[in-house]
Write a protein that holds these residues in place. Structure first.
Motif, PDB file in Angstrom:
ATOM      1  N   PHE A  27       0.830  -1.205   0.000  1.00 55.80           N
ATOM      2  CA  PHE A  27       0.000   0.000   0.000  1.00 55.80           C
ATOM      3  C   PHE A  27       0.863   1.254   0.000  1.00 55.80           C
ATOM      4  CE2 PHE A  27      -1.811   3.450   2.534  1.00 55.80           C
ATOM      5  CZ  PHE A  27      -2.940   3.746   1.789  1.00 55.80           C
ATOM      6  N   PHE A  28       1.868   1.293   0.875  1.00 53.85           N
ATOM      7  CA  PHE A  28       2.725   2.476   0.984  1.00 53.85           C
ATOM      8  C   PHE A  28       3.471   2.738  -0.321  1.00 53.85           C
ATOM      9  CE2 PHE A  28       6.836   4.398   2.447  1.00 53.85           C
ATOM     10  CZ  PHE A  28       6.306   5.625   2.824  1.00 53.85           C
ATOM     11  N   ARG A  29       4.006   1.679  -0.915  1.00 57.94           N
ATOM     12  CA  ARG A  29       4.767   1.825  -2.150  1.00 57.94           C
ATOM     13  C   ARG A  29       3.888   2.357  -3.289  1.00 57.94           C
ATOM     14  NH1 ARG A  29       5.307  -3.336  -3.991  1.00 57.94           N
ATOM     15  NH2 ARG A  29       3.941  -2.863  -5.752  1.00 57.94           N
ATOM     16  N   VAL A  30       2.747   1.729  -3.502  1.00 53.69           N
ATOM     17  CA  VAL A  30       1.865   2.118  -4.603  1.00 53.69           C
ATOM     18  C   VAL A  30       1.271   3.505  -4.371  1.00 53.69           C
ATOM     19  CG1 VAL A  30      -0.264   1.534  -5.830  1.00 53.69           C
ATOM     20  CG2 VAL A  30       1.332  -0.280  -5.179  1.00 53.69           C
ATOM     21  N   ALA A  31       0.807   3.769  -3.142  1.00 57.39           N
ATOM     22  CA  ALA A  31       0.152   5.044  -2.851  1.00 57.39           C
ATOM     23  C   ALA A  31       1.124   6.220  -2.945  1.00 57.39           C
ATOM     24  CB  ALA A  31      -0.482   4.986  -1.460  1.00 57.39           C
ATOM     25  N   ILE A  32       2.291   6.085  -2.333  1.00 56.63           N
ATOM     26  CA  ILE A  32       3.269   7.182  -2.356  1.00 56.63           C
ATOM     27  C   ILE A  32       3.790   7.397  -3.776  1.00 56.63           C
ATOM     28  CG2 ILE A  32       5.651   7.772  -1.704  1.00 56.63           C
ATOM     29  CD1 ILE A  32       3.666   8.573   0.387  1.00 56.63           C
ATOM     30  N   GLY A  33       4.088   6.319  -4.489  1.00 53.10           N
ATOM     31  CA  GLY A  33       4.550   6.449  -5.867  1.00 53.10           C
ATOM     32  C   GLY A  33       3.525   7.159  -6.738  1.00 53.10           C
ATOM     33  N   THR A  34       2.247   6.844  -6.525  1.00 58.14           N
ATOM     34  CA  THR A  34       1.176   7.467  -7.308  1.00 58.14           C
ATOM     35  C   THR A  34       1.043   8.952  -6.988  1.00 58.14           C
ATOM     36  OG1 THR A  34      -0.032   5.368  -7.350  1.00 58.14           O
ATOM     37  CG2 THR A  34      -1.278   7.347  -7.881  1.00 58.14           C
ATOM     38  N   VAL A  35       1.103   9.306  -5.701  1.00 66.75           N
ATOM     39  CA  VAL A  35       0.979  10.714  -5.301  1.00 66.75           C
ATOM     40  C   VAL A  35       2.149  11.538  -5.838  1.00 66.75           C
ATOM     41  CG1 VAL A  35       1.050  12.280  -3.316  1.00 66.75           C
ATOM     42  CG2 VAL A  35      -0.432  10.282  -3.270  1.00 66.75           C
ATOM     43  N   ILE A  36       3.364  10.997  -5.742  1.00 62.09           N
ATOM     44  CA  ILE A  36       4.536  11.711  -6.253  1.00 62.09           C
ATOM     45  C   ILE A  36       4.424  11.914  -7.764  1.00 62.09           C
ATOM     46  CG2 ILE A  36       7.046  11.602  -6.571  1.00 62.09           C
ATOM     47  CD1 ILE A  36       7.212  10.065  -3.939  1.00 62.09           C
ATOM     48  N   PHE A  40       4.113  15.523  -9.689  1.00 62.02           N
ATOM     49  CA  PHE A  40       5.059  15.938 -10.726  1.00 62.02           C
ATOM     50  C   PHE A  40       4.327  16.268 -12.026  1.00 62.02           C
ATOM     51  CE2 PHE A  40       8.163  15.065 -14.130  1.00 62.02           C
ATOM     52  CZ  PHE A  40       9.164  15.943 -13.744  1.00 62.02           C
ATOM     53  N   LEU A  41       3.319  15.480 -12.383  1.00 66.67           N
ATOM     54  CA  LEU A  41       2.549  15.750 -13.600  1.00 66.67           C
ATOM     55  C   LEU A  41       1.816  17.087 -13.501  1.00 66.67           C
ATOM     56  CD1 LEU A  41       1.072  12.210 -14.383  1.00 66.67           C
ATOM     57  CD2 LEU A  41       2.973  13.370 -15.539  1.00 66.67           C
ATOM     58  N   ALA A  42       1.401  17.465 -12.291  1.00 63.42           N
ATOM     59  CA  ALA A  42       0.739  18.754 -12.097  1.00 63.42           C
ATOM     60  C   ALA A  42       1.711  19.913 -12.302  1.00 63.42           C
ATOM     61  CB  ALA A  42       0.124  18.819 -10.699  1.00 63.42           C
ATOM     62  N   LEU A  44       4.451  19.683 -14.204  1.00 61.58           N
ATOM     63  CA  LEU A  44       5.124  19.525 -15.509  1.00 61.58           C
ATOM     64  C   LEU A  44       4.894  20.677 -16.481  1.00 61.58           C
ATOM     65  CD1 LEU A  44       7.024  17.363 -16.540  1.00 61.58           C
ATOM     66  CD2 LEU A  44       5.091  16.214 -17.625  1.00 61.58           C
ATOM     67  N   PRO A  45       3.667  21.206 -16.650  1.00 63.99           N
ATOM     68  CA  PRO A  45       3.485  22.321 -17.595  1.00 63.99           C
ATOM     69  C   PRO A  45       4.297  23.568 -17.236  1.00 63.99           C
ATOM     70  CG  PRO A  45       1.373  21.335 -17.022  1.00 63.99           C
ATOM     71  CD  PRO A  45       2.390  20.755 -16.085  1.00 63.99           C
ATOM     72  N   ASP A  46       4.610  23.751 -15.957  1.00 67.66           N
ATOM     73  CA  ASP A  46       5.353  24.933 -15.510  1.00 67.66           C
ATOM     74  C   ASP A  46       6.782  24.587 -15.089  1.00 67.66           C
ATOM     75  OD1 ASP A  46       3.064  26.638 -15.753  1.00 67.66           O
ATOM     76  OD2 ASP A  46       2.293  25.744 -13.915  1.00 67.66           O
ATOM     77  N   PHE A  47       7.280  23.441 -15.534  1.00 69.18           N
ATOM     78  CA  PHE A  47       8.599  22.974 -15.108  1.00 69.18           C
ATOM     79  C   PHE A  47       9.685  23.993 -15.439  1.00 69.18           C
ATOM     80  CE2 PHE A  47      12.561  20.650 -15.329  1.00 69.18           C
ATOM     81  CZ  PHE A  47      12.476  19.759 -14.278  1.00 69.18           C
ATOM     82  N   ASP A  48       9.677  24.513 -16.660  1.00 67.20           N
ATOM     83  CA  ASP A  48      10.716  25.470 -17.078  1.00 67.20           C
ATOM     84  C   ASP A  48      10.662  26.763 -16.267  1.00 67.20           C
ATOM     85  OD1 ASP A  48      11.333  23.562 -18.887  1.00 67.20           O
ATOM     86  OD2 ASP A  48      10.727  24.684 -20.672  1.00 67.20           O
ATOM     87  N   PHE A  98      12.174  11.104 -14.072  1.00 67.40           N
ATOM     88  CA  PHE A  98      11.311  11.256 -12.900  1.00 67.40           C
ATOM     89  C   PHE A  98      10.058  10.400 -13.043  1.00 67.40           C
ATOM     90  CE2 PHE A  98       8.893  13.078  -9.542  1.00 67.40           C
ATOM     91  CZ  PHE A  98       9.763  13.781  -8.718  1.00 67.40           C
ATOM     92  N   ILE A  99       9.411  10.489 -14.193  1.00 66.77           N
ATOM     93  CA  ILE A  99       8.182   9.725 -14.425  1.00 66.77           C
ATOM     94  C   ILE A  99       8.472   8.229 -14.440  1.00 66.77           C
ATOM     95  CG2 ILE A  99       6.379   9.238 -16.131  1.00 66.77           C
ATOM     96  CD1 ILE A  99       6.573  12.225 -16.941  1.00 66.77           C
ATOM     97  N   THR A 100       9.572   7.829 -15.076  1.00 60.07           N
ATOM     98  CA  THR A 100       9.938   6.409 -15.148  1.00 60.07           C
ATOM     99  C   THR A 100      10.211   5.832 -13.767  1.00 60.07           C
ATOM    100  OG1 THR A 100      10.919   6.761 -17.345  1.00 60.07           O
ATOM    101  CG2 THR A 100      11.536   4.743 -16.177  1.00 60.07           C
ATOM    102  N   LEU A 101      10.942   6.567 -12.947  1.00 59.31           N
ATOM    103  CA  LEU A 101      11.257   6.096 -11.592  1.00 59.31           C
ATOM    104  C   LEU A 101       9.995   5.965 -10.744  1.00 59.31           C
ATOM    105  CD1 LEU A 101      14.502   8.186 -10.926  1.00 59.31           C
ATOM    106  CD2 LEU A 101      14.364   5.706 -11.215  1.00 59.31           C
TER     107      LEU A 101
END
Length: 320
Positions: A27-36, A40-42, A44-48, A98-101
């Motif tokens: 649970f911890f692995r899947v949930a934390i990985g999903t939130v991170i 990051f996807l949120a 991403l549009p303003d990354f630069d 980042f996304i791959t990890l």
């Protein structure tokens, strides 16, 4: 001497007595990985605008508040430019990495190594742009640290599926106890810090929080009626202090564990909906569920010889 031996045995059992709980790891692995990943996807549009050389706040200004020995994303860009790698290429590789990890962590493919690499990358981004960081980013770093400590991919993982491995018999209780004590200390001192002032007692902090520029923008609740019912604000402030300061005491006590877990999770749901701190609240809810939702005392199996066997439906022998 006997009392000391009993005390030592209790402490040893608390930190090292093995149980068969493994659900919280997956649970911890899947949930934390999903939130991170979602966080990051949120961004991403303003990354630069946040992390590149053309960021809103110039890197020269942000570097003033960063120690020289610390590796930041801007230093990585400068270092790779010395080898002829353009900034745009470094940014693209960083985004993909980042996304791959995150996906490797979620699926459980060597999650420890993936968490270590992601932690280094996340800290490089975080420390290099500290003006844009807030609580969720620091708790993300801590979560990745625990993913390095936990053998989170030993159960329900892609690695086991691909290589046809059976879960190893490991004792993960010491790390789990460390995590539980960590979250208990964090809540206690957070509540103590609030209790030392007067703003939380009279509800002023609650009133200020719900009227921050970034708060209450999604659901747009009308809180104007609270001006005539200030006692509700005081009650909310008192409740927050009590929930946090009493957390280490009631979350460990079995009869009140579920109640305090419910109160704490409810508090973070309220923070998410009203203050729009979704990622911070999500991480804290995951921490609470990971540490205490799966805490169940194993039921002692009743020996077969002691079970009552009903003879109501046993057929009588038929005489031939």
């Amino acid at each position: 001497m006997k009392k000391l031996n009993v005390l030592y045995t209790k402490i040893e059992n608390f930190f090292f007595k093995k149980d068969n709980q493994t659900e919280f790891l997956s649970f911890f692995r899947v949930a934390i990985g999903t939130v991170i990943l979602l966080q990051f996807l949120a961004v991403l549009p303003d990354f630069d605008k946040l992390f590149s050389s053309s960021s809103i706040i110039p890197q020269d200004i942000m570097s003033v508040f960063t120690p020289d020995w610390l590796i930041t994303f801007s230093k990585i860009i400068t270092f790779l430019q010395g080898f002829g790698i353009e900034e745009g290429t470094t940014i693209a590789i960083t985004k993909i990495s980042f996304i791959t990890l995150c996906i490797l962590i979620i699926t459980g493919f060597y999650s420890r190594g993936s968490a270590l690499l992601l932690l280094i990358l996340q800290i490089a981004l975080l420390k290099g742009s500290s003006f844009f960081a807030y609580g969720a980013d620091f708790f993300t770093s801590i979560s990745l640290f625990y993913l390095i400590l936990f053998p989170a991919d030993h159960h329900f993982s892609l690695r086991n599926f691909i290589f046809n491995r059976k879960p190893e018999d490991l004792n993960i209780i010491p790390v789990k106890r460390l995590f539980q004590i960590h979250i208990s200390i964090a809540y206690f001192f957070s509540g103590l810090d609030k209790a030392l002032g007067f703003n939380w007692w009279n509800g002023e902090s609650i009133w200020k929080a719900i009227h921050l520029p970034y708060s209450n923008r999604d659901l747009n609740f009308d809180f104007s009626w609270l001006t005539e019912h200030s006692y509700i604000l005081s009650f909310m402030g008192w409740s927050t202090i009590i929930i946090e300061m009493c957390y280490p005491f009631f979350i460990w006590y079995k009869p009140t564990q579920k109640t305090w877990l419910f109160l704490t999770v409810s508090m973070h749901i309220g923070i998410a909906l009203v203050l729009n701190l979704y990622y911070f609240s999500a991480i804290m809810i995951i921490w609470n569920i990971t540490n205490f939702y799966f805490e169940q005392t194993a039921k002692k199996a009743v020996p077969f010889s002691k079970k009552k066997i009903s003879t109501q439906y046993i057929p009588k022998q038929i005489n031939s």
